[in-house]
Scaffold this motif. Structure first.
Motif, PDB file in Angstrom:
ATOM      1  N   ARG A  36     -23.894  35.791 -24.582  1.00  0.00           N
ATOM      2  CA  ARG A  36     -23.129  34.641 -24.114  1.00  0.00           C
ATOM      3  C   ARG A  36     -21.736  34.617 -24.728  1.00  0.00           C
ATOM      4  O   ARG A  36     -20.742  34.392 -24.045  1.00  0.00           O
ATOM      5  CB  ARG A  36     -23.872  33.361 -24.456  1.00  0.00           C
ATOM      6  CG  ARG A  36     -23.089  32.107 -24.136  1.00  0.00           C
ATOM      7  CD  ARG A  36     -23.544  30.952 -25.028  1.00  0.00           C
ATOM      8  NE  ARG A  36     -22.851  29.734 -24.675  1.00  0.00           N
ATOM      9  CZ  ARG A  36     -21.789  29.282 -25.336  1.00  0.00           C
ATOM     10  NH1 ARG A  36     -21.286  29.939 -26.358  1.00  0.00           N
ATOM     11  NH2 ARG A  36     -21.219  28.148 -24.966  1.00  0.00           N
ATOM     12  N   GLU A  77     -23.501  29.911 -16.322  1.00  0.00           N
ATOM     13  CA  GLU A  77     -24.568  30.170 -17.291  1.00  0.00           C
ATOM     14  C   GLU A  77     -24.079  29.996 -18.735  1.00  0.00           C
ATOM     15  O   GLU A  77     -24.876  29.663 -19.612  1.00  0.00           O
ATOM     16  CB  GLU A  77     -25.128  31.582 -17.111  1.00  0.00           C
ATOM     17  CG  GLU A  77     -25.949  31.769 -15.861  1.00  0.00           C
ATOM     18  CD  GLU A  77     -27.296  31.044 -15.931  1.00  0.00           C
ATOM     19  OE1 GLU A  77     -27.911  31.045 -17.009  1.00  0.00           O
ATOM     20  OE2 GLU A  77     -27.692  30.485 -14.914  1.00  0.00           O
ATOM     21  N   GLN A  80     -24.797  26.611 -19.878  1.00  0.00           N
ATOM     22  CA  GLN A  80     -26.218  26.284 -19.959  1.00  0.00           C
ATOM     23  C   GLN A  80     -26.955  27.113 -21.011  1.00  0.00           C
ATOM     24  O   GLN A  80     -28.163  27.008 -21.134  1.00  0.00           O
ATOM     25  CB  GLN A  80     -26.861  26.493 -18.587  1.00  0.00           C
ATOM     26  CG  GLN A  80     -26.246  25.629 -17.514  1.00  0.00           C
ATOM     27  CD  GLN A  80     -26.718  26.003 -16.116  1.00  0.00           C
ATOM     28  OE1 GLN A  80     -27.371  27.005 -15.906  1.00  0.00           O
ATOM     29  NE2 GLN A  80     -26.358  25.164 -15.153  1.00  0.00           N
ATOM     30  N   THR A  81     -26.210  27.939 -21.753  1.00  0.00           N
ATOM     31  CA  THR A  81     -26.811  28.850 -22.723  1.00  0.00           C
ATOM     32  C   THR A  81     -26.192  28.590 -24.088  1.00  0.00           C
ATOM     33  O   THR A  81     -24.994  28.329 -24.191  1.00  0.00           O
ATOM     34  CB  THR A  81     -26.538  30.311 -22.302  1.00  0.00           C
ATOM     35  OG1 THR A  81     -26.939  30.486 -20.948  1.00  0.00           O
ATOM     36  CG2 THR A  81     -27.309  31.286 -23.160  1.00  0.00           C
ATOM     37  N   ILE A  87     -27.176  36.178 -21.591  1.00  0.00           N
ATOM     38  CA  ILE A  87     -27.064  35.680 -20.218  1.00  0.00           C
ATOM     39  C   ILE A  87     -27.488  36.796 -19.282  1.00  0.00           C
ATOM     40  O   ILE A  87     -27.015  37.924 -19.375  1.00  0.00           O
ATOM     41  CB  ILE A  87     -25.618  35.257 -19.902  1.00  0.00           C
ATOM     42  CG1 ILE A  87     -25.263  34.006 -20.702  1.00  0.00           C
ATOM     43  CG2 ILE A  87     -25.432  35.028 -18.407  1.00  0.00           C
ATOM     44  CD1 ILE A  87     -23.836  33.554 -20.524  1.00  0.00           C
ATOM     45  N   ALA A  89     -27.557  36.929 -15.345  1.00  0.00           N
ATOM     46  CA  ALA A  89     -27.286  36.265 -14.074  1.00  0.00           C
ATOM     47  C   ALA A  89     -28.207  36.831 -12.995  1.00  0.00           C
ATOM     48  O   ALA A  89     -28.487  38.039 -12.977  1.00  0.00           O
ATOM     49  CB  ALA A  89     -25.832  36.446 -13.673  1.00  0.00           C
TER      50      ALA A  89
END
Length: 96
Positions: A36, A77, A80-81, A87, A89
């Motif tokens: 991330r 993402e 949200q991480t 991550i 996707a």
């Protein structure tokens, strides 16, 4: 990959390299996953080169058209991480 990345030829060489790095991070997010924080760092640099939302959206759409990867989904993402997480996707379904 067998496509050309969407870039603006008025950018400096360093800016082009940084934007291409961001696109490569998006590809990694879809293909194997990416940390991330690495994606966030690449996106922040991308935003320094492309500060406007309209140009960002245009470049994201062009990149999606040539690659099939949706930069917006990968960037979403990030929010949200948590830091230190990976991550991965998920490709959207092909249009029928």
């Amino acid at each position: 990959m067998e496509y050309q990345y969407p870039i603006d030829y008025t950018w400096s060489t360093d800016e082009i390299v940084d934007v291409i790095h961001f696109y490569e991070c998006i590809e990694k997010a879809y293909e194997k996953g990416i940390e991330r924080d690495l994606l966030l760092q690449a996106y922040r640099r991308f935003k320094e080169v492309v500060p406007g939302k309209a140009q960002e959206k245009t470049l994201f759409n062009e990149f999606e058209e040539v690659s099939g990867y949706v930069p917006y989904q990968a960037v979403k993402e990030i929010k949200q991480t948590g830091s230190g997480e990976k991550i991965k996707a998920v490709p959207k379904r092909p249009k029928r």
